[in-house]
Design a protein around this motif. Structure first.
Motif, PDB file in Angstrom:
ATOM      1  N   ASN A  73       0.842  -1.200   0.000  1.00  0.00           N
ATOM      2  CA  ASN A  73       0.000   0.000   0.000  1.00  0.00           C
ATOM      3  C   ASN A  73       0.878   1.251   0.000  1.00  0.00           C
ATOM      4  OD1 ASN A  73      -1.894   2.019   0.493  1.00  0.00           O
ATOM      5  ND2 ASN A  73      -3.049   0.791   1.957  1.00  0.00           N
ATOM      6  N   SER A  74       0.652   2.129  -0.966  1.00  0.00           N
ATOM      7  CA  SER A  74       1.395   3.393  -1.019  1.00  0.00           C
ATOM      8  C   SER A  74       0.439   4.578  -1.123  1.00  0.00           C
ATOM      9  CB  SER A  74       2.362   3.390  -2.211  1.00  0.00           C
ATOM     10  OG  SER A  74       1.650   3.246  -3.440  1.00  0.00           O
ATOM     11  N   THR A  75      -0.801   4.388  -0.679  1.00  0.00           N
ATOM     12  CA  THR A  75      -1.790   5.464  -0.790  1.00  0.00           C
ATOM     13  C   THR A  75      -1.519   6.604   0.174  1.00  0.00           C
ATOM     14  OG1 THR A  75      -3.253   4.309   0.758  1.00  0.00           O
ATOM     15  CG2 THR A  75      -3.582   3.881  -1.585  1.00  0.00           C
ATOM     16  N   ASP A  76      -0.750   6.341   1.224  1.00  0.00           N
ATOM     17  CA  ASP A  76      -0.392   7.389   2.185  1.00  0.00           C
ATOM     18  C   ASP A  76       1.093   7.685   2.037  1.00  0.00           C
ATOM     19  OD1 ASP A  76       0.119   9.066   4.270  1.00  0.00           O
ATOM     20  OD2 ASP A  76      -0.586   7.722   5.851  1.00  0.00           O
ATOM     21  N   PRO A  77       1.458   8.811   1.411  1.00  0.00           N
ATOM     22  CA  PRO A  77       2.882   9.105   1.175  1.00  0.00           C
ATOM     23  C   PRO A  77       3.665   9.343   2.460  1.00  0.00           C
ATOM     24  CG  PRO A  77       1.514  10.999   0.600  1.00  0.00           C
ATOM     25  CD  PRO A  77       0.571   9.868   0.878  1.00  0.00           C
ATOM     26  N   CYS A  78       2.962   9.570   3.567  1.00  0.00           N
ATOM     27  CA  CYS A  78       3.644   9.840   4.834  1.00  0.00           C
ATOM     28  C   CYS A  78       4.015   8.565   5.580  1.00  0.00           C
ATOM     29  CB  CYS A  78       2.767  10.716   5.734  1.00  0.00           C
ATOM     30  SG  CYS A  78       2.371  12.327   5.017  1.00  0.00           S
ATOM     31  N   THR A  79       3.454   7.428   5.169  1.00  0.00           N
ATOM     32  CA  THR A  79       3.703   6.176   5.880  1.00  0.00           C
ATOM     33  C   THR A  79       4.043   5.079   4.889  1.00  0.00           C
ATOM     34  OG1 THR A  79       2.115   6.804   7.605  1.00  0.00           O
ATOM     35  CG2 THR A  79       2.758   4.488   7.493  1.00  0.00           C
ATOM     36  N   LEU A  93     -12.367   1.979   1.698  1.00  0.00           N
ATOM     37  CA  LEU A  93     -12.020   1.776   3.100  1.00  0.00           C
ATOM     38  C   LEU A  93     -10.873   0.788   3.276  1.00  0.00           C
ATOM     39  CD1 LEU A  93     -15.582   1.615   4.691  1.00  0.00           C
ATOM     40  CD2 LEU A  93     -13.910   3.441   4.956  1.00  0.00           C
ATOM     41  N   PHE A  94     -10.750  -0.162   2.350  1.00  0.00           N
ATOM     42  CA  PHE A  94      -9.689  -1.160   2.450  1.00  0.00           C
ATOM     43  C   PHE A  94      -8.311  -0.496   2.467  1.00  0.00           C
ATOM     44  CE2 PHE A  94      -7.080  -4.760   1.023  1.00  0.00           C
ATOM     45  CZ  PHE A  94      -7.610  -5.794   1.782  1.00  0.00           C
ATOM     46  N   ASP A  95      -8.193   0.631   1.779  1.00  0.00           N
ATOM     47  CA  ASP A  95      -6.905   1.318   1.701  1.00  0.00           C
ATOM     48  C   ASP A  95      -6.496   1.941   3.032  1.00  0.00           C
ATOM     49  OD1 ASP A  95      -7.002   0.656  -0.927  1.00  0.00           O
ATOM     50  OD2 ASP A  95      -7.294   2.692  -1.692  1.00  0.00           O
ATOM     51  N   LYS A  96      -7.443   2.178   3.914  1.00  0.00           N
ATOM     52  CA  LYS A  96      -7.147   2.920   5.132  1.00  0.00           C
ATOM     53  C   LYS A  96      -6.246   2.164   6.099  1.00  0.00           C
ATOM     54  CE  LYS A  96     -11.250   5.893   5.258  1.00  0.00           C
ATOM     55  NZ  LYS A  96     -10.501   7.165   5.191  1.00  0.00           N
ATOM     56  N   ALA A  97      -6.370   0.832   6.132  1.00  0.00           N
ATOM     57  CA  ALA A  97      -5.662   0.085   7.180  1.00  0.00           C
ATOM     58  C   ALA A  97      -4.848  -1.082   6.668  1.00  0.00           C
ATOM     59  CB  ALA A  97      -6.668  -0.411   8.220  1.00  0.00           C
ATOM     60  N   ASN A  98      -5.028  -1.485   5.421  1.00  0.00           N
ATOM     61  CA  ASN A  98      -4.455  -2.739   4.958  1.00  0.00           C
ATOM     62  C   ASN A  98      -3.220  -2.560   4.096  1.00  0.00           C
ATOM     63  OD1 ASN A  98      -6.393  -5.136   5.695  1.00  0.00           O
ATOM     64  ND2 ASN A  98      -7.669  -3.362   5.226  1.00  0.00           N
ATOM     65  N   GLY A  99      -2.224  -3.386   4.368  1.00  0.00           N
ATOM     66  CA  GLY A  99      -0.974  -3.309   3.621  1.00  0.00           C
ATOM     67  C   GLY A  99      -1.111  -3.693   2.167  1.00  0.00           C
ATOM     68  N   THR A 100      -2.194  -4.381   1.792  1.00  0.00           N
ATOM     69  CA  THR A 100      -2.432  -4.709   0.385  1.00  0.00           C
ATOM     70  C   THR A 100      -3.433  -3.757  -0.254  1.00  0.00           C
ATOM     71  OG1 THR A 100      -4.102  -6.329   1.049  1.00  0.00           O
ATOM     72  CG2 THR A 100      -1.876  -7.155   0.626  1.00  0.00           C
ATOM     73  N   GLY A 101      -3.793  -2.685   0.461  1.00  0.00           N
ATOM     74  CA  GLY A 101      -4.665  -1.678  -0.138  1.00  0.00           C
ATOM     75  C   GLY A 101      -3.955  -0.956  -1.269  1.00  0.00           C
ATOM     76  N   GLY A 102      -4.711  -0.156  -2.006  1.00  0.00           N
ATOM     77  CA  GLY A 102      -4.118   0.597  -3.104  1.00  0.00           C
ATOM     78  C   GLY A 102      -3.811  -0.237  -4.326  1.00  0.00           C
ATOM     79  N   GLY A 103      -4.350  -1.443  -4.412  1.00  0.00           N
ATOM     80  CA  GLY A 103      -4.169  -2.282  -5.591  1.00  0.00           C
ATOM     81  C   GLY A 103      -3.480  -3.601  -5.323  1.00  0.00           C
ATOM     82  N   GLY A 104      -2.813  -3.730  -4.185  1.00  0.00           N
ATOM     83  CA  GLY A 104      -2.159  -4.998  -3.873  1.00  0.00           C
ATOM     84  C   GLY A 104      -3.141  -6.145  -3.753  1.00  0.00           C
ATOM     85  N   HIS A 105      -4.337  -5.844  -3.230  1.00  0.00           N
ATOM     86  CA  HIS A 105      -5.348  -6.896  -3.100  1.00  0.00           C
ATOM     87  C   HIS A 105      -5.812  -7.394  -4.468  1.00  0.00           C
ATOM     88  CE1 HIS A 105      -7.491  -3.145  -3.556  1.00  0.00           C
ATOM     89  NE2 HIS A 105      -8.664  -3.732  -3.633  1.00  0.00           N
ATOM     90  N   VAL A 106      -5.816  -6.509  -5.459  1.00  0.00           N
ATOM     91  CA  VAL A 106      -6.173  -6.917  -6.818  1.00  0.00           C
ATOM     92  C   VAL A 106      -5.111  -7.871  -7.370  1.00  0.00           C
ATOM     93  CG1 VAL A 106      -6.525  -6.092  -9.178  1.00  0.00           C
ATOM     94  CG2 VAL A 106      -7.480  -4.805  -7.250  1.00  0.00           C
ATOM     95  N   GLU A 107      -3.845  -7.525  -7.178  1.00  0.00           N
ATOM     96  CA  GLU A 107      -2.758  -8.387  -7.640  1.00  0.00           C
ATOM     97  C   GLU A 107      -2.817  -9.749  -6.950  1.00  0.00           C
ATOM     98  OE1 GLU A 107       0.973  -6.401  -7.015  1.00  0.00           O
ATOM     99  OE2 GLU A 107       0.219  -4.493  -7.777  1.00  0.00           O
ATOM    100  N   LEU A 108      -3.167  -9.740  -5.678  1.00  0.00           N
ATOM    101  CA  LEU A 108      -3.216 -10.981  -4.905  1.00  0.00           C
ATOM    102  C   LEU A 108      -4.298 -11.914  -5.451  1.00  0.00           C
ATOM    103  CD1 LEU A 108      -1.704 -12.218  -2.572  1.00  0.00           C
ATOM    104  CD2 LEU A 108      -3.221 -11.031  -0.993  1.00  0.00           C
ATOM    105  N   ILE A 109      -5.447 -11.359  -5.792  1.00  0.00           N
ATOM    106  CA  ILE A 109      -6.506 -12.186  -6.369  1.00  0.00           C
ATOM    107  C   ILE A 109      -6.104 -12.687  -7.753  1.00  0.00           C
ATOM    108  CG2 ILE A 109      -8.845 -12.098  -7.338  1.00  0.00           C
ATOM    109  CD1 ILE A 109      -9.694 -10.479  -4.950  1.00  0.00           C
ATOM    110  N   GLN A 110      -5.513 -11.826  -8.561  1.00  0.00           N
ATOM    111  CA  GLN A 110      -5.092 -12.239  -9.901  1.00  0.00           C
ATOM    112  C   GLN A 110      -4.095 -13.401  -9.843  1.00  0.00           C
ATOM    113  OE1 GLN A 110      -3.818  -8.319 -11.092  1.00  0.00           O
ATOM    114  NE2 GLN A 110      -5.652  -7.969 -12.346  1.00  0.00           N
ATOM    115  N   LYS A 111      -3.177 -13.335  -8.879  1.00  0.00           N
ATOM    116  CA  LYS A 111      -2.214 -14.426  -8.731  1.00  0.00           C
ATOM    117  C   LYS A 111      -2.902 -15.694  -8.221  1.00  0.00           C
ATOM    118  CE  LYS A 111       1.954 -13.743  -7.290  1.00  0.00           C
ATOM    119  NZ  LYS A 111       3.125 -13.419  -6.445  1.00  0.00           N
TER     120      LYS A 111
END
Length: 674
Positions: free
Chosen positions: A296-302, A421-439
């Motif tokens: 997840n890189s949706t928050d540039p500060c973290t 909302l998934f992007d707020k707390a999850n390390g696979t937010g911001g598109g990682g969860h999509v990649e995980l399902i595709q794999k």
């Protein structure tokens, strides 16, 4: 002149009643009745929960009633109406039931057949054949496939819950508003006081108790007290939220270069590692699917990080599953040490935390989202497109797709969408969860949905080897009960394999699932046709079990096992360690989610673990789509068998500090609806 008595039942849900005009036309084998306004002077018809009766006199006997047409026309302004059923008493004293269970929206008409289930080859008259065909033609225009992301199972063609057909929407959209529910959960759990310090770290593990005190229960408190212990870490692979990753290890993979010398302090039987492997005492959990997924890189500060660990587990002489080696990447080398129980306390603890975090991501995205929510939606859409309401399989499956398309659409609208909302707390937010399902889709097969075969494929079918694998034991009991029920129903309507082979609608349903829902992926191995009754029983059992028991087994324990955040971190803020001996408590706490993400995570696992209002559990069929006595007898038998399973599970759990009840039938909802 012949007189017919028509009884109309209005639903009991909110806003089910209507003030609009309701008209009825009866279509018989000899004649059709006049279009009749159903109205009682000085009486308010069609109120919520009402059962209204009307006498209709016709000029001549209509013959056998084949269809009835109900029309709703605007009175003052459009007022939706939910009709449960209609019964007709003929001049000969016969009662004919017409199940409806549908919403009438705007100026709407619905043509119903009586409640007797029929296969397509059993229809003989032009009228009923035409009705059957037109119903499916209309459904296929309404329920359209759409690809949400490449490589995903197909979903419904709707951008928002409000765009769905009224019949598959939730009664109240507020009940499935994720933003509202998560916010309420955060408020009810009294953790909103920490939200203003969103990106600040906790000080130590005791800090997590400050957001935990209001929500403890038997299991979550036990997890908080014992999460650091190896036995608790191992136990969760069997009976936690994600009991489907552990596999018997018969050969150590090259990418995980552990040796007997490295592990001998953890082996209790005096055997070599090779001998322990042959004896069936070594297990493995490999999170290769996470390798290469974008954090997840949706928050540039973290900055947020992911890992793809491999964990070796050992069944000790007390039959407990214990971790004995952890590698935090898929590539061995000097920057990817193998962590051991004999290492420094914090090195070993952080390695286990990384495994738990990776397990959380696989659980949420693959085990839960893909393998219950998305696949159940595929079955549901294909059912609506290919099976008319008169088909026995439609009647059988309908309770098990209830609200599934709606909850998934709402999730795509608010939860797992871009900036959701998934992007707020999850390390696979911001598109990682999509990649995980595709794999994950590249290894997703039909047979993996067959519960006993999934257990066997992981080498875990032997109860003597793993006597405390309650997920397996309870799941097999429920699978058997569902199989027995489905067998009874199939035998009522299908005399032989030939009857099945000639059922064009069930063959079209199965083909639609494979060719459209699963996009004809060669590796998925979903059948395109069914040739035997045994294949049909297995297929329908897969649909029902996936939507009910499998979902319950991996969903409703989320709060129990994930509310203590160090046990299931939704994200990690420092990269996996590449050396031993450099980790302390401060480093671990700074690796864990910050205060704001902890609060969002807590609200999420609380909300996702709650049953729907007026939940219908396995074996409960409130809407009587079947009218035949043999099917109703099969339902009674099914409920008795489920009650026996519930009793066995209850007796086993009595007195246990860690009860396992997620697959107890009285706690298994019929469908994926949360």
């Amino acid at each position: 002149m012949p007189n017919y008595t028509v009884t109309v039942a209005t639903g009991t849900q909110w806003f089910a009643g209507t003030d609009d005009y309701i008209y009825l036309t009866m279509m018989g084998s000899e004649y059709c009745s006049e279009r009749t306004l159903l109205d009682k002077p000085l009486y308010n018809d069609f109120e919520r929960g009402a059962v209204d009766s009307y006498d209709i006199t016709v000029g001549e006997d209509l013959g056998e009633i084949e269809l009835i047409k109900i029309e709703k026309k605007k009175y003052w302004m459009h007022d939706d109406w939910y009709c449960k059923y209609i019964t007709v008493k003929t001049p000969h004293g016969d009662y004919i039931e017409f199940p409806c269970f549908r919403w009438f929206v705007d100026d709407n008409e619905v043509i119903l057949r009586d409640g007797r289930a029929r296969l397509p080859q059993q229809d003989k008259t032009r009228t009923v054949k035409q009705h059957r065909r037109k119903e499916l033609e209309q459904r296929q225009k309404t329920y359209r496939w759409k690809e949400w992301h490449p490589g995903f199972p197909m979903s419904i063609d709707a951008k928002a819950h409000s765009e769905l057909p009224r019949d598959i929407q939730f009664d109240s959209e507020k009940g499935v508003d994720f933003v509202l529910n998560y916010s309420k959960a955060i408020e009810n759990l009294c953790v909103n006081q920490f939200m203003h310090m969103f990106q600040s770290s906790w000080t130590d593990f005791a800090d997590f108790e400050r957001i935990f005190m209001r929500i403890k229960n038997t299991i979550s408190e036990y997890v908080m007290d014992h999460w650091k212990e190896d036995f608790m870490f191992g136990y969760q692979f069997l009976n936690g939220c994600n009991p489907v990753v552990i596999t018997k290890c018969t050969e150590i993979p090259d990418k995980f270069p552990v040796t007997h010398k490295l592990l001998e302090d953890s082996l209790e039987r005096g055997l070599t590692l090779e001998e322990e492997l042959k004896a069936g005492n070594i297990y493995i959990a490999d999170y290769e699917v996470v390798d290469g997924v974008t954090p997840n890189s949706t928050d540039p500060c973290t900055l947020q990080y992911l890992a793809a660990p491999i964990c070796l587990l050992y069944k000790n002489i007390q039959n407990k599953i214990m971790p004995i080696a952890i590698q935090l990447s898929q590539t061995p080398g000097k920057d990817s040490p193998i962590f051991l129980p004999s290492d420094d306390e914090y090195d070993w603890l952080l390695a286990k935390i990384w495994v738990r975090s990776s397990d959380f991501h696989v659980h949420q995205t693959v085990t839960h989202l893909l393998r219950t929510h998305l696949i159940s939606e595929v079955f549901g859409i294909a059912m609506y497109r290919q099976l008319p309401a008169v088909h026995p399989v439609f009647k059988l499956l309908l309770p098990h797709v209830r609200f599934t398309i709606a909850i998934n659409t709402k999730a795509r609208e608010q939860l797992i969408c871009e900036c959701g909302l998934f992007d707020k707390a999850n390390g696979t937010g911001g598109g990682g969860h999509v990649e995980l399902i595709q794999k994950s889709m590249k290894t997703f097969t039909y047979k993996s949905l067959c519960f006993p075969e999934g257990i066997k494929a992981r080498g875990l079918e032997n109860k003597e080897e793993l006597p405390t694998y309650f997920y397996r034991d309870d799941g097999c009991r429920v699978w058997e009960a569902v199989t027995n029920f489905v067998t009874d129903v199939v035998n009522i309507y299908y005399e032989s394999n030939d009857t099945l082979q000639k059922d064009e609608e069930i063959q079209a349903f199965v083909k639609d699932v494979c060719s459209f829902g699963m996009q004809d992926f060669d590796f998925c191995e979903f059948p395109k046709s069914l040739q035997t009754k045994e294949q049909l029983v297995e297929y329908l059992t897969v649909v029902i079990f996936t939507a009910s028991a499998h979902h319950a087994g991996v969903n409703f324990g989320q709060y129990d096992w994930c509310s203590w955040i160090p046990n299931s971190p939704p994200t990690m803020r420092k990269p996996p360690p590449t050396k031993k001996g450099e980790v302390d408590l401060k480093y671990i706490v700074e690796s864990l989610p910050d205060r704001g993400r902890s609060c969002w995570h807590l609200g999420a696992v609380w909300a996702l673990s709650q049953f729907q209002e007026n939940e219908l559990f396995l074996g409960m069929y409130a809407d009587e789509h079947f009218v035949e006595k043999p099917v109703k007898e099969a339902m009674v038998k099914f409920r008795k068998e489920l009650a026996e399973v519930t009793k066995v599970i209850k007796n086993r759990n009595d007195g246990k500090r860690l009860p396992y009840y997620y697959l107890s039938p009285d706690r298994i909802p019929n469908s994926v609806a949360v």
